[in-house]
Design a protein around this motif. Structure first.
Motif, short mmCIF file in Angstrom:
data_model
loop_
_atom_site.label_atom_id
_atom_site.label_comp_id
_atom_site.label_asym_id
_atom_site.label_seq_id
_atom_site.Cartn_x
_atom_site.Cartn_y
_atom_site.Cartn_z
N GLY A 110 22.74 5.00 13.59
CA GLY A 110 23.43 3.72 13.41
C GLY A 110 22.79 2.60 12.85
O GLY A 110 23.42 1.95 12.10
N ARG A 111 21.38 2.59 12.73
CA ARG A 111 20.82 1.38 12.10
C ARG A 111 19.49 2.00 11.93
O ARG A 111 18.83 2.83 12.52
CB ARG A 111 20.70 0.22 12.81
N LEU A 112 18.79 1.44 11.07
CA LEU A 112 17.54 1.40 10.69
C LEU A 112 16.62 0.08 10.72
O LEU A 112 17.26 -0.94 10.29
CB LEU A 112 17.10 2.00 9.33
N SER A 120 11.95 2.57 12.31
CA SER A 120 12.50 3.14 13.29
C SER A 120 14.09 3.64 12.89
O SER A 120 14.86 2.70 12.10
CB SER A 120 12.93 2.29 14.47
N ALA A 121 14.81 4.54 13.54
CA ALA A 121 16.00 5.06 13.16
C ALA A 121 16.73 4.97 14.65
O ALA A 121 16.15 5.60 15.47
CB ALA A 121 16.14 6.22 12.72
N TYR A 122 17.95 4.55 14.76
CA TYR A 122 18.40 4.31 16.00
C TYR A 122 19.96 5.17 15.95
O TYR A 122 20.48 5.16 14.96
CB TYR A 122 18.82 2.95 16.52
N THR A 130 21.28 4.66 23.59
CA THR A 130 20.30 4.80 22.33
C THR A 130 19.05 5.37 22.49
O THR A 130 18.39 5.25 23.28
CB THR A 130 20.31 3.07 21.90
N VAL A 131 18.83 6.15 21.25
CA VAL A 131 17.56 6.76 21.24
C VAL A 131 17.06 6.39 19.72
O VAL A 131 17.67 6.32 18.81
CB VAL A 131 17.85 8.20 20.94
N GLU A 132 15.74 6.10 19.85
CA GLU A 132 15.00 5.44 18.78
C GLU A 132 13.90 6.74 18.33
O GLU A 132 13.19 6.86 19.24
CB GLU A 132 14.32 4.18 19.05
N PHE A 133 13.79 6.90 17.07
CA PHE A 133 12.85 7.65 16.75
C PHE A 133 11.95 6.99 15.60
O PHE A 133 12.49 6.03 14.79
CB PHE A 133 13.62 8.73 15.87
#
Length: 133
Positions: A110-112, A120-122, A130-133
Motif C-alpha cells: 500500500g505504501r513505502l 518500510s513497506a506497508y 496493516t503489516v509493516e516490513f
C-alpha cells in the motif's frame, strides 16, 4: 507444509497502537507495564517505548490529533486498537527483493516510507490489518 514466502522476516520488531488519550496511555505503558519512554513526537502525537532491545518495541499514536498548520482535527482511526505490526527483515536487500517479487494477488504493498532510521513497506493482511516490513 512447504511454501516459499514472499517476505521472510527475522523477528517482530514492534506493535503500533492507536489510543484515545496519549497522556493516559503513555502513563499506563510506563508506570504499569514498566516500559521506558524512549521518545515522543509531539507533532504527530506519538509515544515510543522500549525494553532496551530496539529503538522502540511499542508505539502509541493519538486517534485524534490537532493539525497546527491547517487548524483542524485529524482522525487517524475510528476507534482505538491495532494500527500495525512491524517485522524486521535481515537486510534491506531482502526487503527490496520481496517488493520486486510477484504478489500473485495475495497482498499489494500500500505504501513505502523512509523513516530515516529504517525503510518500510506497508501492506494489508487478509482481514485488513496493516503489516509493516
Amino acid at each position: 507444509m512447504s511454501h516459499q514466502s514472499r517476505f521472510n522476516p527475522r523477528r517482530l520488531t514492534h506493535v503500533n497502537l492507536v489510543v484515545d488519550s496519549l497522556d493516559r496511555s503513555t502513563q499506563f505503558f510506563h508506570e504499569v507495564c514498566g516500559l521506558t519512554l524512549e521518545f515522543q513526537e509531539l507533532a504527530t502525537q506519538a509515544s515510543f517505548f522500549g525494553t532496551g532491545n530496539t529503538h522502540h518495541d511499542v508505539a502509541l499514536m493519538a486517534r485524534v490529533r490537532y493539525n497546527e498548520v491547517t487548524k483542524t482535527q485529524v482522525v487517524l482511526s475510528e476507534r482505538p486498537g491495532l494500527h500495525h505490526l512491524a517485522f524486521e527483515m535481515d537486510t534491506e536487500a531482502e526487503l527490496v527483493d520481496a517488493l520486486a517479487a510477484p504478489d500473485e494477488g495475495q497482498a499489494k504493498v500500500g505504501r513505502l516510507m523512509d523513516h530515516q532510521i529504517t525503510k518500510s513497506a506497508y501492506l494489508k493482511d487478509v482481514d485488513g490489518n496493516t503489516v509493516e516490513f
